[in-house]
Motif scaffolding. Structure first.
Motif, PDB file in Angstrom:
ATOM      1  N   GLY A 125       4.325   8.961   2.810  1.00  0.00           N
ATOM      2  CA  GLY A 125       5.657   9.263   3.327  1.00  0.00           C
ATOM      3  C   GLY A 125       6.561   8.053   3.418  1.00  0.00           C
ATOM      4  O   GLY A 125       7.657   8.117   3.953  1.00  0.00           O
ATOM      5  N   ARG A 126       6.079   6.931   2.883  1.00  0.00           N
ATOM      6  CA  ARG A 126       6.903   5.717   2.925  1.00  0.00           C
ATOM      7  C   ARG A 126       6.997   5.092   1.533  1.00  0.00           C
ATOM      8  O   ARG A 126       6.071   5.193   0.735  1.00  0.00           O
ATOM      9  CB  ARG A 126       6.316   4.697   3.905  1.00  0.00           C
ATOM     10  CG  ARG A 126       6.446   5.161   5.340  1.00  0.00           C
ATOM     11  CD  ARG A 126       5.750   4.218   6.306  1.00  0.00           C
ATOM     12  NE  ARG A 126       6.427   2.932   6.457  1.00  0.00           N
ATOM     13  CZ  ARG A 126       7.519   2.740   7.176  1.00  0.00           C
ATOM     14  NH1 ARG A 126       8.078   3.758   7.797  1.00  0.00           N
ATOM     15  NH2 ARG A 126       8.057   1.554   7.298  1.00  0.00           N
ATOM     16  N   THR A 127       8.128   4.446   1.282  1.00  0.00           N
ATOM     17  CA  THR A 127       8.347   3.777   0.001  1.00  0.00           C
ATOM     18  C   THR A 127       8.263   2.273   0.217  1.00  0.00           C
ATOM     19  O   THR A 127       8.968   1.714   1.058  1.00  0.00           O
ATOM     20  CB  THR A 127       9.727   4.141  -0.574  1.00  0.00           C
ATOM     21  OG1 THR A 127       9.765   5.553  -0.781  1.00  0.00           O
ATOM     22  CG2 THR A 127       9.978   3.437  -1.901  1.00  0.00           C
ATOM     23  N   THR A 128       7.383   1.635  -0.547  1.00  0.00           N
ATOM     24  CA  THR A 128       7.217   0.185  -0.477  1.00  0.00           C
ATOM     25  C   THR A 128       7.778  -0.437  -1.745  1.00  0.00           C
ATOM     26  O   THR A 128       7.405  -0.037  -2.849  1.00  0.00           O
ATOM     27  CB  THR A 128       5.718  -0.179  -0.347  1.00  0.00           C
ATOM     28  OG1 THR A 128       5.180   0.480   0.802  1.00  0.00           O
ATOM     29  CG2 THR A 128       5.523  -1.680  -0.208  1.00  0.00           C
ATOM     30  N   ALA A 129       8.684  -1.384  -1.597  1.00  0.00           N
ATOM     31  CA  ALA A 129       9.232  -2.101  -2.752  1.00  0.00           C
ATOM     32  C   ALA A 129       8.506  -3.425  -2.914  1.00  0.00           C
ATOM     33  O   ALA A 129       8.349  -4.179  -1.950  1.00  0.00           O
ATOM     34  CB  ALA A 129      10.729  -2.348  -2.567  1.00  0.00           C
ATOM     35  N   LEU A 130       8.037  -3.682  -4.131  1.00  0.00           N
ATOM     36  CA  LEU A 130       7.400  -4.965  -4.436  1.00  0.00           C
ATOM     37  C   LEU A 130       8.424  -5.831  -5.164  1.00  0.00           C
ATOM     38  O   LEU A 130       8.941  -5.441  -6.208  1.00  0.00           O
ATOM     39  CB  LEU A 130       6.177  -4.766  -5.330  1.00  0.00           C
ATOM     40  CG  LEU A 130       5.079  -3.825  -4.819  1.00  0.00           C
ATOM     41  CD1 LEU A 130       3.966  -3.691  -5.852  1.00  0.00           C
ATOM     42  CD2 LEU A 130       4.501  -4.312  -3.491  1.00  0.00           C
TER      43      LEU A 130
END
Length: 243
Positions: free
Chosen positions: A37-42
């Motif tokens: 449910g979360r978006t992680t940006a690398l």
């Protein structure tokens, strides 16, 4: 092991990776949790390890040391082909063929009925322009999708990834070749598509990064900083300098 049931929490635990015994470490003791449910940006410079993280997440490579855990199960013990079906990937270069819009979408799920195609297009903010094509879903998209703009091609690829109902979505530089307006449309599509899923975005462009719940700044295979865009800007560290 069978693939664990959704939602999926993915944990990189003390992961080190090198491409060969005599090569330098690409990832050096990575501890990272990707929450459902979360978006992680690398983010980070070339060679920071972003693409390697995606390869490990897909299970196409294995850590040299440490483990990648899915809901606590070591990914090395999960059936590879079944796992990859749970991961939707939207590549940097949209891969479309000179087929109808329908056939391009059906690559990920050949038996999907039209209502599911429209639902996926809708979730990818693509239904409106596909409806406006001369023959709708039956319109041929041209060589490499040349009938569509860059942003439209990318959103069709998002819809195609959604058709396989992935638990995990990976976006690899999805807006790197787009103008500002197309980029906004694609970023909206990514945000919609990621709802309720575990999502990872590799991004250089700030507006794409900003839409993420959490930003992870990598340098030389290590996490330098992590937090929201606002908190990292306020901290005035490496991320703020990069911006």
């Amino acid at each position: 092991h069978e693939v664990p049931a959704s939602p999926l929490r993915i944990e990189f635990k003390g992961v080190r990776f090198r491409y060969a015994p005599d090569r330098p470490l690409v990832l050096d003791g990575l501890d990272l949790v990707l929450e459902p449910g979360r978006t992680t940006a690398l983010v980070g410079p070339s060679g920071a390890g972003k693409s390697t993280i995606v390869d490990l997440l897909l299970g196409v490579r294995r850590p040299t040391e440490g483990a990648v855990l899915v809901n606590g199960v070591d990914l090395a013990e999960v059936k590879g082909d079944r796992w990859r079906r749970r991961v939707g990937v939207v590549p940097q270069e949209p891969r479309l063929f000179d087929w109808s819009a329908r056939d391009n979408l059906l690559l990920t799920d050949p038996s999907a009925p039209d209502e599911r195609l429209w639902a996926a297009l809708d979730a990818a903010a693509a239904a409106t322009f596909v409806r406006a094509l001369p023959d709708g879903l039956d319109t041929k998209l041209g060589e490499r999708g040349s009938r569509l703009s860059g942003g439209e091609r990318q959103r069709v690829c998002v819809a195609r990834a959604l058709l396989q109902d992935p638990a995990v979505l990976v976006f690899d530089e999805p807006t790197s070749h787009l103008d500002a307006e197309s980029e906004r449309a694609v970023t909206t599509a990514l945000t919609r598509a990621a709802r309720g899923r575990t999502a990872v975005v590799i991004a250089h462009r700030l507006s794409t990064v900003r839409a993420a719940d959490r930003i992870v700044l990598l340098e030389k295979g290590r996490i330098v900083e992590t937090g929201s865009h606002e908190s990292l800007m306020a901290a005035g560290g490496a991320y703020a300098k990069l911006v």
